[in-house]
Design an enzyme around this catalytic site. Structure first.
Site, PDB file in Angstrom:
ATOM      1  CB  SER A  93      -0.890   0.017   1.242  1.00 54.75           C
ATOM      2  OG  SER A  93      -0.058   0.174   2.375  1.00 54.75           O
ATOM      3  CE  LYS A  94      -1.015   6.541  -4.097  1.00 56.52           C
ATOM      4  NZ  LYS A  94      -2.068   7.449  -4.455  1.00 56.52           N
ATOM      5  NE  ARG A  95      -2.999   3.649   4.661  1.00 52.34           N
ATOM      6  CZ  ARG A  95      -3.602   2.515   4.938  1.00 52.34           C
ATOM      7  NH1 ARG A  95      -3.349   1.890   6.057  1.00 52.34           N
ATOM      8  NH2 ARG A  95      -4.449   1.982   4.091  1.00 52.34           N
ATOM      9  N   GLY A 143       4.991   3.035   1.613  1.00 55.86           N
ATOM     10  CA  GLY A 143       6.092   3.381   0.708  1.00 55.86           C
ATOM     11  C   GLY A 143       5.569   3.763  -0.655  1.00 55.86           C
TER      12      GLY A 143
END
Ligand code: GLU
Length: 489
Positions: free
Chosen positions: A256-258, A260
């Site tokens: 997930s974006k969270r 990296g």
């Protein structure tokens, strides 16, 4: 073995950027196509009008190109299977949806959002495992349907899934996969706005474009029974399916974006080489059956097979990506690195006119083994481009003794006497000076390194001296003697 030349496609929805998971899907399709002399097709699945992002397609094509994934057919190409944007193929979907209605395999549904909400709430209250449409509109009479259509009532077209059927298909990665049709909803095929949903458009296009293998992420596995039903209802031959394992964060949650960066563009901006990113992504779910980890694109094409894609989730390990970047950088010919260096200098606004190619190539030679990114030629060895204006305090405290200035002065005299010195000549001069002073070489080397580079670590000190040259080296030693003495008082 594949009997015919495969035609495979990467079919992203244009979200505005290429996700690394998307890159993995594109890459596996590309490798499979190239390995088998097939065609790699890019099809843009842009039927969700709410998600339109300006410039998204150009961006996607550009990212793919940067990674070396050029498509054989896709936006802009004039093959008979085009157009390759679903928004330009809408007429097909409606025609095929009508065909299904005629066959009794799809039906009009006029249910209002309010009724559907109520239905969902009711099903949740009953704790049903999955909210499903209740086929209410399947039972409308022909007259009722005609009347509703005539009145212009808002409607969708739904897939008519029969109860209690086994839906079975083979997947190259997962083997035989079985679903019960009771778990498959009467999927909307054509939405209220007349646009098709992903499921219908995807199957129609895969059929019309004669796609032989559908290679995509595992998140689409649960959609596949709907697709299998569609193929069966149309009486079309099914493609071969291969669902690629999920990409995971190091803590094994879904990537997930969270945690990296997930966009190819982010990695590009950070200075990763496309070769390294492609190599890294290739290994997220595939290996050739040995320990080899370093691959260039040609080797990947040669070695790749879907049979060696594994089922279990692949962990996105940034350490490995860094390592691969340094390896790929190291394998580049020096002249190519020189071009990289010049480009990077431009980006960093460093004036490169002052340095000859010969000088830069010498730096490349000694720094090659020490950098992960091109910009580290500047951050880790800035001293090659400008004299240090500060010196590591810890190194001063440790290695700069009261006798150091006298000793370094002696060393400068020895250096000054050298004629056009090579690296070995600097080394010899230092050895002799140390002997003359009756001290260990280290007593000279540490302060010398600090004086010429400002740092306590870096490439070999004699390499530094040789690259800087005799005059510049002596000048830097003198400056250090002056500055460090001055700083002490
Ligand atoms: N449009 C889907 C996506 O965004 C394609 C999935 C598939 O390959 O069938 O990934």
């Amino acid at each position: 073995m594949i009997s015919e030349k495969p035609r495979v496609r990467f079919a992203p929805s244009p979200t505005g950027y290429l996700h690394v998971g998307g890159l993995r899907t594109a890459l596996y399709n590309y490798l499979f196509a190239k390995h088998n002399n097939g065609k790699f097709i890019l099809r843009i699945e842009d039927t969700d009008r709410n998600r339109f992002v300006e410039g998204a397609i150009d961006n996607l094509v550009e990212s793919l190109k940067w990674c070396g994934l050029e498509y054989d057919e896709g936006p802009g190409s004039s093959d008979k299977f085009g157009p390759y944007l679903q928004s330009q193929r809408l007429h097909y979907y409606k025609t095929f949806a009508d065909e299904l209605i005629e066959k009794g395999k799809a039906y009009y549904c006029f249910c209002t959002p309010e009724r559907l909400d109520k239905l969902r709430e009711e099903q949740q209250r009953l704790k049903l495992p999955q909210a499903k449409y209740d086929k209410h509109c399947l039972h409308l009479s022909k007259n009722e349907i005609d009347e509703n259509l005539h009145k212009g009532l808002s409607h969708v077209i739904r897939l008519n899934v029969e109860a209690d059927k086994k839906i079975i298909f083979n997947d190259i990665v997962r083997g035989q996969v079985e679903f019960n049709s009771n778990n498959v909803d009467d999927q909307v095929l054509i939405k209220g706005d007349g646009y098709p949903t992903y499921h219908l458009a995807n199957v129609v296009d895969d059929h019309l474009m004669q796609i032989t293998h559908v290679i995509r992420g595992e998140e689409w596995l649960s959609s596949t029974p709907k697709h299998v039903l569609l193929y069966d209802f149309f009486e079309w031959e099914k493609p071969i399916f291969a669902h690629l394992p999920l990409l995971l964060n190091p803590d094994r949650t879904k990537l997930s974006k969270r945690q990296g960066d997930v966009a190819v563009e982010d990695y590009r901006k950070k200075g990763f080489l496309p070769d390294a990113l492609v190599n890294f992504v290739a290994l997220l779910g595939w290996n050739a059956g040995d320990d080899k980890e370093f691959y260039n694109m040609d080797e990947l094409v040669e070695k790749f097979s879907l049979e060696r894609v594994n089922k279990s989730g692949a962990v996105f390990d940034l350490e490995k990506l860094n390592w691969l970047n340094s390896e790929h950088l190291r394998q580049k010919p020096d002249l190519e690195l020189l071009q990289f260096l010049k480009k990077e200098a431009q980006k960093l606004n460093i004036n490169f006119q002052d340095f000859s190619d010969d000088y830069l190539l010498k730096i490349i030679n000694v720094m090659k083994e020490r950098v992960i990114f091109i910009n580290e030629y500047f951050t880790k060895s800035k001293f090659f481009f400008e004299a240090p204006n500060a010196y590591e305090q810890a190194a001063i405290d440790k290695n700069w003794k009261s006798e150091t200035p006298d000793e370094l002065n002696k060393l400068c005299e020895a250096f000054a006497a050298l004629m056009d010195p090579a690296k070995e000549d600097f080394e010899k001069a230092l050895t002799i000076t140390a002997e003359t002073l009756n001290i260990g070489k280290g007593k000279l080397i540490h302060p010398l390194r600090l004086a010429v580079s400002g740092l306590s670590v870096g490439p070999g000190v004699f390499d530094i001296l040789f690259i800087l040259g005799k005059n510049e080296s002596i000048k830097r030693i003198k400056t250090a003697l002056h500055k460090i003495k001055k700083d002490d008082h």
